[in-house]
Scaffold this motif. Sequence first.
Motif, short mmCIF file in Angstrom:
data_model
loop_
_atom_site.label_atom_id
_atom_site.label_comp_id
_atom_site.label_asym_id
_atom_site.label_seq_id
_atom_site.Cartn_x
_atom_site.Cartn_y
_atom_site.Cartn_z
N LEU A 1 0.80 -1.22 -0.09
CA LEU A 1 -0.08 0.04 0.05
C LEU A 1 0.95 1.28 0.04
O LEU A 1 1.81 1.37 1.06
CB LEU A 1 -1.07 -0.13 1.35
CG LEU A 1 -2.05 1.11 1.37
CD1 LEU A 1 -3.11 0.94 0.00
CD2 LEU A 1 -2.74 1.02 2.54
N SER B 1 1.53 5.36 0.06
CA SER B 1 1.18 6.73 0.70
C SER B 1 1.93 7.93 0.13
O SER B 1 2.75 7.94 -0.51
CB SER B 1 1.60 6.28 2.19
OG SER B 1 2.87 6.57 2.46
N TRP C 1 -1.27 10.10 -4.03
CA TRP C 1 -2.12 8.80 -4.18
C TRP C 1 -3.59 9.12 -3.61
O TRP C 1 -3.80 9.89 -2.63
CB TRP C 1 -1.55 7.97 -3.43
CG TRP C 1 -0.40 7.24 -3.95
CD1 TRP C 1 0.96 7.59 -3.45
CD2 TRP C 1 -0.03 6.33 -4.93
NE1 TRP C 1 1.88 6.85 -4.24
CE2 TRP C 1 1.32 6.10 -5.33
CE3 TRP C 1 -0.90 5.55 -5.79
CZ2 TRP C 1 1.88 5.37 -6.03
CZ3 TRP C 1 -0.32 5.00 -6.50
CH2 TRP C 1 0.90 4.64 -6.87
N PHE D 1 -7.26 6.71 -2.93
CA PHE D 1 -7.39 5.25 -2.93
C PHE D 1 -8.89 4.96 -3.15
O PHE D 1 -9.92 5.67 -2.82
CB PHE D 1 -7.10 4.81 -1.33
CG PHE D 1 -5.73 5.28 -1.04
CD1 PHE D 1 -4.78 4.45 -1.09
CD2 PHE D 1 -5.35 6.51 -0.53
CE1 PHE D 1 -3.36 4.66 -1.01
CE2 PHE D 1 -4.05 6.87 -0.43
CZ PHE D 1 -2.93 5.80 -0.59
N GLY E 1 -5.57 5.92 2.73
CA GLY E 1 -5.22 4.78 2.55
C GLY E 1 -5.25 3.37 3.40
O GLY E 1 -5.96 2.32 3.37
N ALA F 1 -4.76 1.95 -5.14
CA ALA F 1 -4.34 3.01 -4.88
C ALA F 1 -4.09 3.35 -6.50
O ALA F 1 -3.52 2.99 -7.18
CB ALA F 1 -3.14 2.90 -4.02
N ARG G 1 -2.34 6.81 -8.67
CA ARG G 1 -1.67 8.27 -8.63
C ARG G 1 -2.49 9.23 -9.39
O ARG G 1 -3.12 9.14 -10.59
CB ARG G 1 -0.26 8.14 -9.36
CG ARG G 1 0.70 7.36 -8.47
CD ARG G 1 2.12 7.74 -9.29
NE ARG G 1 2.67 8.93 -9.72
CZ ARG G 1 3.36 9.41 -8.53
NH1 ARG G 1 3.89 8.96 -7.72
NH2 ARG G 1 3.56 10.97 -8.86
#
Length: 328
Positions: A33, A35, A39, A41, A170, A187, A189
């Motif tokens: 995942l 962060s 990002w 989610f 997230g 996730a 971008r």
Amino acid sequence: MRAPVSSAFRDSLRDSCCQHGGVLPMLATPGALPSGPEWLFEVKWDGMRLLADVADGQVRLSSRSERDVTANFPELAALTALAPDVLLDGEVVLLENGVPSFAALAERMHGPVAPRVAQARPVTFMVFDVLRLYGVPLLQRPFVERRGTLERLDLASVPVLSLSPIYTDGAALFDATRERGMEGVVAKRRDGVYRPGRRGPSWTKVTHRHSQACLVGGWRPERSGSNRIGALLLGVPDGGGLRYVGRVGSGLAGDRVQRLLWDRLTQVEMPPFAGPLPRAEAAGSRWCDPHTVIEVSHSGWTEAGRLWHPVFRGLRDDLDPAHVELEA
């Protein structure tokens, strides 16, 4: 005796795919995942990936393999009310106890459904991307721009359509989906473009359970002399052949599952796997053309590269054999 390994194995699988000229869905890459502020989610819905193409007053629904599944979901004909020309990406789901159920949806994957059946228990199309609007392609626009365009559409005008929510935390979303028994998180971008048919670092999926799409290369009867399927022998394409990854017996007992499998398994004389099987696995097995795709859940992988405690989840008629790959 086993079938010879052919370097054209994967090409032959690819030839079995439907060859339309449309866009293929972008795929997420399994990973940790991520962060950071770059990002966003989303929930990973436990459903069937669809592209919905609205043009000329009609909607065409296509699966990940470009198979036309419009007749499987007649309730989604209502998408024509959204815009005269739009291409949407999303996932169709059926809910049980407020949570998407892959098993419930599996009944709708296999073929056309009468409108009255669909109306009795309609699916929901969880839309999360827009790839074309009013004839303008949006593939090269950053995700955050495509998302903004999607949110400006009157999605509430179509009852079977729902916007997949976006979150900025997230870790919190990952914990929440685990607590609710959901599949996981994707996730994305903010600046990521849409890459049709490809995996890339701009989309990362993180799941709470292991799943694997497999090709069926053989089966074993429940008992000697029985025509009921007791276990499926599974493989995943690997280089020039089909790598054996184990067998699954859990989840095959239902009469409907048995009928669906019998309709698809085509018997052949030799095992299609790229290496010798353990003698105990091969003894009494019957071989089939490895073009039937199923999905199993499992508890991981053994040191020998076999599935650990696999359970049959359902047929994956939305996937073509050429798209099956090992899920890390």
